[in-house]
Each structure stands twice: as structure tokens, then as C-alpha cells.
Design an enzyme around this catalytic site. Structure first.
Site, short mmCIF file in Angstrom:
data_model
loop_
_atom_site.label_atom_id
_atom_site.label_comp_id
_atom_site.label_asym_id
_atom_site.label_seq_id
_atom_site.Cartn_x
_atom_site.Cartn_y
_atom_site.Cartn_z
N ASN A 2 42.34 -12.05 76.54
CA ASN A 2 41.79 -11.76 75.21
C ASN A 2 42.93 -11.63 74.22
O ASN A 2 44.09 -11.72 74.59
CB ASN A 2 40.89 -10.51 75.26
CG ASN A 2 41.67 -9.30 75.70
OD1 ASN A 2 42.59 -8.86 75.02
ND2 ASN A 2 41.33 -8.78 76.88
N PRO B 216 35.97 -2.95 87.43
CA PRO B 216 35.77 -1.50 87.34
C PRO B 216 36.06 -1.03 85.92
O PRO B 216 36.92 -1.59 85.24
CB PRO B 216 36.83 -0.94 88.31
CG PRO B 216 37.84 -2.02 88.45
CD PRO B 216 37.11 -3.32 88.27
N ASP B 217 35.33 -0.04 85.47
CA ASP B 217 35.60 0.55 84.15
C ASP B 217 36.61 1.68 84.35
O ASP B 217 36.28 2.74 84.89
CB ASP B 217 34.31 1.06 83.52
CG ASP B 217 34.53 1.45 82.06
OD1 ASP B 217 35.56 2.11 81.78
OD2 ASP B 217 33.69 1.10 81.22
N ILE B 218 37.84 1.42 83.93
CA ILE B 218 38.93 2.36 84.21
C ILE B 218 38.72 3.66 83.44
O ILE B 218 38.84 4.75 83.99
CB ILE B 218 40.29 1.72 83.86
CG1 ILE B 218 40.42 0.37 84.58
CG2 ILE B 218 41.44 2.64 84.23
CD1 ILE B 218 41.51 -0.53 84.03
N PHE C 89 38.98 3.69 73.54
CA PHE C 89 38.91 2.88 72.33
C PHE C 89 37.59 2.11 72.34
O PHE C 89 37.07 1.79 73.42
CB PHE C 89 40.08 1.89 72.27
CG PHE C 89 41.30 2.49 71.64
CD1 PHE C 89 42.01 3.49 72.27
CD2 PHE C 89 41.72 2.05 70.39
CE1 PHE C 89 43.12 4.06 71.69
CE2 PHE C 89 42.84 2.61 69.79
CZ PHE C 89 43.54 3.62 70.43
N1 CTP Z 1 37.87 0.04 79.39
C1 CTP Z 1 38.38 0.29 80.63
N2 CTP Z 1 38.05 -0.51 81.69
C2 CTP Z 1 37.19 -1.54 81.51
C3 CTP Z 1 36.65 -1.81 80.24
C4 CTP Z 1 37.03 -1.00 79.20
O1 CTP Z 1 39.16 1.23 80.78
N3 CTP Z 1 36.89 -2.29 82.55
C5 CTP Z 1 38.21 0.95 78.29
C6 CTP Z 1 39.05 0.34 77.21
O2 CTP Z 1 40.43 0.53 77.45
C7 CTP Z 1 38.57 1.11 76.00
C8 CTP Z 1 37.13 1.40 76.28
O3 CTP Z 1 37.00 1.30 77.68
O4 CTP Z 1 39.23 2.35 75.88
C9 CTP Z 1 36.13 0.52 75.60
O5 CTP Z 1 36.21 -0.75 76.03
P1 CTP Z 1 35.14 -1.85 75.63
O6 CTP Z 1 35.52 -3.08 76.34
O7 CTP Z 1 35.00 -1.91 74.15
O8 CTP Z 1 33.83 -1.19 76.19
P2 CTP Z 1 32.73 -1.77 77.08
O9 CTP Z 1 32.28 -0.70 77.97
O10 CTP Z 1 33.19 -3.03 77.69
O11 CTP Z 1 31.58 -2.04 76.07
P3 CTP Z 1 31.08 -3.40 75.41
O12 CTP Z 1 31.66 -4.52 76.22
O13 CTP Z 1 29.63 -3.25 75.49
O14 CTP Z 1 31.62 -3.34 74.02
#
Ligand code: CTP
Length: 398
Positions: free
Chosen positions: A208, A304-306, A324
Site C-alpha cells: 500500500n 491477524p489484526d495486530i 490509527f
Molecule cells: N492494524 C493492525 N493489524 C491489522 C490491520 C490493522 O494492527 N491487520 C492496525 C493499524 O496499524 C491501525 C489500525 O489497526 O492502527 C486500523 O487499521 P485499518 O486498516 O484502518 O483498520 P481495519 O480494521 O482494517 O478497518 P477497515 O479495513 O474496515 O478500515
């Protein structure tokens, strides 16, 4: 910045010891006093005479030196400094430090001290990559040792890769950061930054537009307030700031692992633009056109969502977890919902529609959402956003 500061500089025995001479010069230029200690091996690479001449002080090298013991015992020597700097930190010295061995003056000082230690590793790339060295590194980090470098580059031994000692000015910056008097002194803050790269095949990836500029600025601002910062970064266009421990990763899964390894932390700021999906059917081989006119179909798996993982940890959760939210519409509503969904304490929301020029640009217009609701900040340089955020984090951790 370093006037009135005393550095105990332990020079290890490696080819990079010659850079310790420049380091001494740079430290003294900035007003620091340098007490030099050399290992026996160090004296094979640079002479104690040069070190003493540049430091303007005698070199300490022997554990059993009656004259030196009479002047200042080695225990006292280990305590007089504001910071102990080990440069170069050889693989052997790191191993001794990690094990708590005390068989020469340098290792004894390191074991006897209650002063903070910053090391600048320098060694052959294979030695650096060896599991034993990486184990020692992890142990030393866990023990609170600050690490500057090593850098990637051509090495004196003719190989290329990580292992080259950080440049003297980089070490000076790390020393300045370590000695910075600030409200975050003694705190450990974790920052993720940059994009992630999710492989399609060995030569292609999905990425990205994040440059890593905001994350770098935040890590730098936190370090400037005295925090020990672990900076976990994907392949960013902007270099990491000085004086932080840098962990480089490529994929979201590697980033999660690096974050888990770096914990515990007092606060964690998740500025990385993590790919939400990875390619589930990534190929081990470069994908080739087969002439049939059919394009390959990529399948995706969720990463995974960190942020959510760390925000929802039971014990060991950082006291302050900041996420963020990069949005293109309904910014406030989406960001507020994201804060609740991920269960982080704060969300820094920004508008990343291309016409704002924020993604990849030098400015940012953010809204900080805390438990008290949203606060709209004016459009500022990413450095200023970073400083404001770092100040707020320092207040929150008081
Ligand atoms: N983030 C993370 N791990 C992921 C995705 C996101 O840690 N796999 C963290 C980013 O570093 C940021 C926050 O989550 O602090 C928001 O990320 P964003 O991609 O905007 O959120 P999403 O949950 O992916 O929401 P959406 O795609 O619906 O906007």
C-alpha cells in the site's frame, strides 16, 4: 546536549574498533567525558595510546591492576558513568553479557553496573545471523540493554549484510536519546510503522502507499522524550529515526510476531498500514504466463489484526494502546467504531482521500479519539503531529 555527561566506553575487539576513535572524538566535541575501557582483543585493533589520547583519560583494561584498583575500584568504575556504551559489541562480548560472565574487566564492569547499557554490535553477517547471537540479542534486549545498529552494508571481511557497526554519529544520536531527560525516561514504547508486503510469488507482492513517515516521526518524538522505543517497521520509504531499536519485517504475520517479542511495553502505537489480507495461494515459484490468455486468480486470507490482538491481551497489555484509522469517508463514525471494535484506548483518525495528499505526503490532519471523545487537531506537519501525540502519551503514562 552531552555536557556534564560521563560515558564509560567499552571497546570490544573487532575491526570496527577503529570507529570507536571517531566516536570518542564526537562525544567529546559534544561535551561528554569519556572513560575508556578496552578488552585485550580491542588492543589488537587500535592502540590504547590512541584511545587515551582522544579520550584525554587513561585506558582501563586489566581486571587485576593494583594501581587502578587503588585509584578507582572496578565496581566504582562501573557506576561512575551516566551510560555505559559498548562499541563495538562483538559476538563474544554479547555472549558474555547475556550470560553474565565476568572473566575480564569489560565483562565484570557490565555485570557489576546498575547504569544503563547501550551496545553497538559489529560482527560478520553470519555471526550476527547465528541463532546463538540472536538469542543473546533477545536476552540482552529483555534485560533492558539498548541497541544501536548494526547496519546493512559491505563488511571488512568482504561479505554483505547486517553486522556492520552503526556509524559514530548514529551511536551518538542513540546515546543522546538514551540520556535525554524527558517525561518518558524509563518507559518502553512500541511503535509499528510502514506498509506490509504480502507476497504473491517470490518476486511480486501486494503493498500500500504508506511511506512510514508518520510512524518514524512518532518513534523519534517518543525517543526524544526519553522513551526506549522499539520500532517494528515494514518496508517503508522513510528511514527509521535514530536512537530506537529497529525491527524490520515484511508481512503482517511477521509484524505480529515482532510485536509479541518486543512486549512488554508501557505504551504501543500502531501506525503501520497493515495489509488486511494476504495471498492465500501465494506461489513458491515465479508465476509464468502460460499463453492461454487466462490470468491467475488470487485467493485471499485475512491477516491477524495486530492492534486488536494487543489491545485485547489479558495480562501484559500495554497501559496505553493507540491505533490509527485511515479513512476515506465518515471518518469520525468509522474511527469511533474502530476504537470500540478493536478495544484500543485511543484512535488517531485521518482522512486519506488522495486529494488530501496525506498518504505519502509530509502533513497530516488528524482527529484524536480518546475515552473523552474526539479532538480535532489542525493540519500540521507529520513531525508536529508526532510531537503532540508523544506529549499526550507522556501525560497519560505519568
Ligand atoms: N492494524 C493492525 N493489524 C491489522 C490491520 C490493522 O494492527 N491487520 C492496525 C493499524 O496499524 C491501525 C489500525 O489497526 O492502527 C486500523 O487499521 P485499518 O486498516 O484502518 O483498520 P481495519 O480494521 O482494517 O478497518 P477497515 O479495513 O474496515 O478500515
Amino acid at each position: 546536549m552531552l555536557s556534564q555527561r560521563r560515558i564509560l566506553l567499552i571497546v570490544g575487539g573487532g575491526i570496527a574498533a577503529y570507529k570507536a576513535l571517531d566516536l570518542i572524538r564526537r562525544l567529546r566535541e559534544r561535551g561528554a567525558a569519556v572513560t575508556p575501557v578496552m578488552t585485550q582483543a580491542a588492543a589488537e585493533f587500535v592502540t590504547p595510546l590512541s584511545v587515551a589520547a582522544l579520550a584525554g583519560e587513561k585506558v582501563h583494561s586489566a581486571l587485576f591492576d593494583l594501581t587502578a584498583e587503588a585509584e578507582m575500584g572496578h565496581i566504582q568504575l562501573s557506576r561512575v558513568a551516566d551510560l555505559i556504551v559498548v562499541a563495538p559489541a562483538t559476538a563474544d562480548l554479547m555472549a558474555k553479557m547475556a550470560q553474565g560472565r565476568a572473566d575480564d574487566l569489560a565483562s565484570t564492569l557490565l555485570l557489576a553496573t546498575d547504569t544503563r547499557v547501550l551496545m553497538a554490535p559489529a560482527m560478520n553477517v553470519r555471526m550476527w545471523g547465528h541463532p546463538a547471537t540472536q538469542r543473546n540479542l533477545a536476552q540482552l534486549r529483555a534485560d533492558g540493554v539498548l541497541v544501536a545498529g548494526p547496519n546493512d552494508g559491505d563488511m571488512a571481511c568482504g561479505e554483505y549484510g547486517p553486522g556492520r557497526m552503526a556509524e559514530p554519529l548514529e551511536i551518538v544520536a542513540a546515546i543522546e536519546a538514551a540520556l535525554a531527560d524527558g517525561p518518558l525516561r524509563g518507559r518502553h514504547v512500541l511503535v509499528t510503522s510502514g506498509p506490509t508486503h504480502e507476497p504473491i510469488d517470490p518476486v511480486r507482492y501486494i503493498a500500500n502507499r504508506s511511506s512510514g513517515a508518520q510512524g518514524s516521526a512518532i518513534a523519534g518524538a517518543l525517543a526524544a522524550l526519553g522513551a526506549r522505543v522499539t520500532f517494528v517497521t515494514g518496508p517503508a520509504a522513510v528511514p527509521p529515526p535514530d536512537g530506537v531499536a529497529v525491527v524490520r519485517v515484511e508481512t503482517a504475520r511477521q509484524m505480529l510476531q515482532a510485536v509479541q517479542t518486543a512486549l512488554p511495553a508501557d505504551a504501543a502505537v500502531f501506525a503501520a498500514a497493515v495489509a488486511d489480507w494476504r495471498v492465500a495461494n501465494a506461489s513458491d515459484h515465479k508465476m509464468k504466463k502460460d499463453g492461454s490468455g487466462h490470468a491467475p486468480v488470487l485467493e485471499f486470507a485475512e491477516n491477524p489484526d495486530i492492534l486488536a490482538t494487543v489491545a485485547q491481551m489479558g495480562s501484559g497489555r500495554p497501559r496505553l494502546v493507540v491505533g490509527f484509522a485511515a479513512e476515506t469517508d465518515d471518518i469520525l463514525a468509522h474511527a469511533t467504531a474502530k476504537r470500540a471494535r478493536k478495544r484500543c484506548d485511543w484512535i488517531v483518525a485521518n482522512d486519506v482521500r488522495p486529494e488530501t495528499g496525506i498518504m505519502g505526503g509530509s502533513e497530516n490532519a488528524v482527529t484524536l479519539i480518546t475515552g473523552n471523545g474526539p479532538e480535532v487537531w489542525p493540519r500540521l506537519s507529520k513531525e508536529m503531529v508526532a510531537r503532540r501525540l508523544a506529549d499526550r502519551i507522556a501525560q497519560a503514562l505519568q
